[in-house]
Design an enzyme around this catalytic site. Structure first.
Site, PDB file in Angstrom:
ATOM      1  N   HIS A  17       0.861  -1.194   0.000  1.00  0.00           N
ATOM      2  CA  HIS A  17       0.000   0.000   0.000  1.00  0.00           C
ATOM      3  C   HIS A  17       0.890   1.234   0.000  1.00  0.00           C
ATOM      4  CE1 HIS A  17      -3.803   2.148   1.669  1.00  0.00           C
ATOM      5  NE2 HIS A  17      -2.966   3.054   1.157  1.00  0.00           N
ATOM      6  N   LEU A  20       2.170   7.148  -4.601  1.00  0.00           N
ATOM      7  CA  LEU A  20       3.325   7.705  -5.306  1.00  0.00           C
ATOM      8  C   LEU A  20       3.023   9.050  -5.954  1.00  0.00           C
ATOM      9  CD1 LEU A  20       4.750   4.445  -6.941  1.00  0.00           C
ATOM     10  CD2 LEU A  20       5.477   5.580  -4.826  1.00  0.00           C
ATOM     11  N   ARG A  21       1.751   9.469  -5.895  1.00  0.00           N
ATOM     12  CA  ARG A  21       1.341  10.760  -6.459  1.00  0.00           C
ATOM     13  C   ARG A  21       1.664  10.828  -7.956  1.00  0.00           C
ATOM     14  NH1 ARG A  21      -1.786  10.819  -2.172  1.00  0.00           N
ATOM     15  NH2 ARG A  21      -0.920  11.777  -0.288  1.00  0.00           N
ATOM     16  N   ASN A  45      -5.680   6.966  -6.224  1.00  0.00           N
ATOM     17  CA  ASN A  45      -6.435   8.187  -5.912  1.00  0.00           C
ATOM     18  C   ASN A  45      -5.665   9.446  -6.306  1.00  0.00           C
ATOM     19  OD1 ASN A  45      -4.580   7.652  -3.803  1.00  0.00           O
ATOM     20  ND2 ASN A  45      -5.752   8.900  -2.351  1.00  0.00           N
ATOM     21  N   HIS A 178      -4.578  -0.731   6.164  1.00  0.00           N
ATOM     22  CA  HIS A 178      -4.135   0.125   7.274  1.00  0.00           C
ATOM     23  C   HIS A 178      -5.064   0.045   8.492  1.00  0.00           C
ATOM     24  CE1 HIS A 178      -7.044   2.677   5.276  1.00  0.00           C
ATOM     25  NE2 HIS A 178      -6.189   3.158   4.379  1.00  0.00           N
ATOM     26  N   LEU A 223      -4.997   9.245   7.841  1.00  0.00           N
ATOM     27  CA  LEU A 223      -6.307   8.596   7.903  1.00  0.00           C
ATOM     28  C   LEU A 223      -6.166   7.145   7.462  1.00  0.00           C
ATOM     29  CD1 LEU A 223      -8.596  11.415   6.442  1.00  0.00           C
ATOM     30  CD2 LEU A 223      -8.498  10.634   8.815  1.00  0.00           C
ATOM     31  N   ASP A 251       1.409   2.682   3.529  1.00  0.00           N
ATOM     32  CA  ASP A 251       0.511   3.815   3.278  1.00  0.00           C
ATOM     33  C   ASP A 251       1.306   5.112   3.222  1.00  0.00           C
ATOM     34  OD1 ASP A 251      -1.823   5.194   2.737  1.00  0.00           O
ATOM     35  OD2 ASP A 251      -2.497   5.277   4.818  1.00  0.00           O
ATOM     36  N   HIS A 255       2.760  14.656   1.177  1.00  0.00           N
ATOM     37  CA  HIS A 255       2.185  15.972   0.893  1.00  0.00           C
ATOM     38  C   HIS A 255       3.283  17.000   1.127  1.00  0.00           C
ATOM     39  CE1 HIS A 255      -2.063  14.763   0.648  1.00  0.00           C
ATOM     40  NE2 HIS A 255      -1.868  14.011   1.715  1.00  0.00           N
TER      41      HIS A 255
END
Length: 348
Positions: A17, A20-21, A45, A178, A223, A251, A255
């Protein structure tokens, strides 16, 4: 696994999980994962979520283009489930080896999840197809109703979504991602061979006191949110027991600093640089290093039906300082454990 006092040698691990943006962020963060892990389940996502085979192929190529020479790394792509997703598209991607799994985000549960699923019933035909294919469903297990306390979202999800789903589709392979609560740990432990879980380093190492007492620590905010220490302890006991349906999923969710250190900060810990050593420290603290290799390198492939990696990784007891920040094109990243010392590090 050989485990002398100063060295841990394990099969090359996988990260089941990771985020990698895209764009410059992707180019910055990919090497931290590709250097250590043989494979990684890549979350879909993005701002424009990965919902088609063509989008996944293009994204996979952008990831591979960011992998440094000499790194042997395979990104495993996932499909972002939406209420309107075409089951035929999902099946095509699975048969063509593009999609390894599909991801269920409850709408608005986390970063870039506004396109997510409004109810399981809305995607039941897709889930039924996945069950027939043997395609794993990856689940962000939180309800998002406004009247449910954020610390109760996971436990409520088990009762109202996860258990009814698994009762209905009894042979659907599900990864409860997670997990953060004793409820989830017990649920997975009590489950059958079609249910597994990933666990992050932050949820094994910390609880909500670490994030909130003595000042807010935004770089521990993720989260599902960190829970009480009784939940942290339940997760630690699960992995220390050698339970074979729990495996490594960082996870890691980068950012930029200005999006974390703000009045309304983003959720996510960028833990890729130090995650493996962090896991090792937890297993050592729990006197469970005998189970470390299985958690990192064996349990995941077994559940997914994939071969174990052929290479090896060595961790050495060599204290290393985690940098305060990592440069981005127009900002910086603050990594998990920034400014701290980790006692296990990957041998270069």
């Amino acid at each position: 696994m050989t485990a002398p006092s100063q060295v841990l040698k394990i099969r090359r691990p996988d990260d089941w999980h990771v985020h990698l943006r895209d764009g410059d962020m992707l180019k910055t963060v990919v090497p931290y994962t590709s250097e250590i892990y043989g494979r990684a389940i890549v979350m879909p996502n993005l701002a424009s979520p990965i919902t088609t085979v063509d989008a996944a192929i293009a994204y996979r190529q952008r990831i591979l283009d960011a992998v440094p020479a000499g790194h042997d790394f395979t990104p495993l792509m996932t499909c972002y489930l939406t209420d309107s997703l075409d089951a035929d598209e999902l099946e095509r991607g699975f048969h063509e080896g593009v999609f390894t799994a599909a991801k269920l985000y409850p709408a608005n549960a986390t970063t870039n999840s506004s396109h997510g699923v409004t109810s399981v019933d809305a995607i039941m035909p897709v889930l039924e197809r996945m069950e027939k294919l043997g395609m794993p469903l990856l689940v962000h297990g939180e309800v998002t109703h406004a009247d449910v306390d954020i610390f109760d979202r996971e436990a409520r999800f088990i009762d109202t979504v996860m258990e009814p789903l698994r009762q209905r589709l009894t042979t659907l392979k599900v990864v409860f991602e997670h997990i953060t609560t004793k409820d989830a740990a017990q649920y997975v432990r009590d489950g059958n061979d079609y249910l597994a879980a990933t666990i992050t380093p932050q949820h094994l190492m910390f609880n909500r006191n670490d994030m909130l007492v003595g000042g807010i620590r935004p770089h521990l905010y993720c989260l599902p949110i960190l829970k009480r220490n009784i939940h942290q302890q339940a997760l630690r006991e699960l992995v220390a027991s050698g339970f074979t349906r729990a495996f490594l999923g960082t996870d890691s969710a980068p950012h930029s600093r200005h999006r974390k250190e703000t009045s309304c900060g983003c959720a996510g810990c960028f833990n890729a640089p130090s995650a493996l050593g962090s896991y090792a420290a937890v297993f050592e603290e729990m006197n469970a290093l005998a189970h470390f290799e299985a958690f990192c390198s064996l349990n995941g492939p077994q559940f997914y039906g994939l071969p174990v990696n052929t290479g090896w990784v060595e961790l050495v007891r060599d204290e290393q300082h985690v940098p305060e920040n990592i440069a981005l094109a127009d900002d910086s990243l603050v990594p998990f454990l920034a400014g701290e010392t980790v006692r296990w590090s990957v041998k270069k």
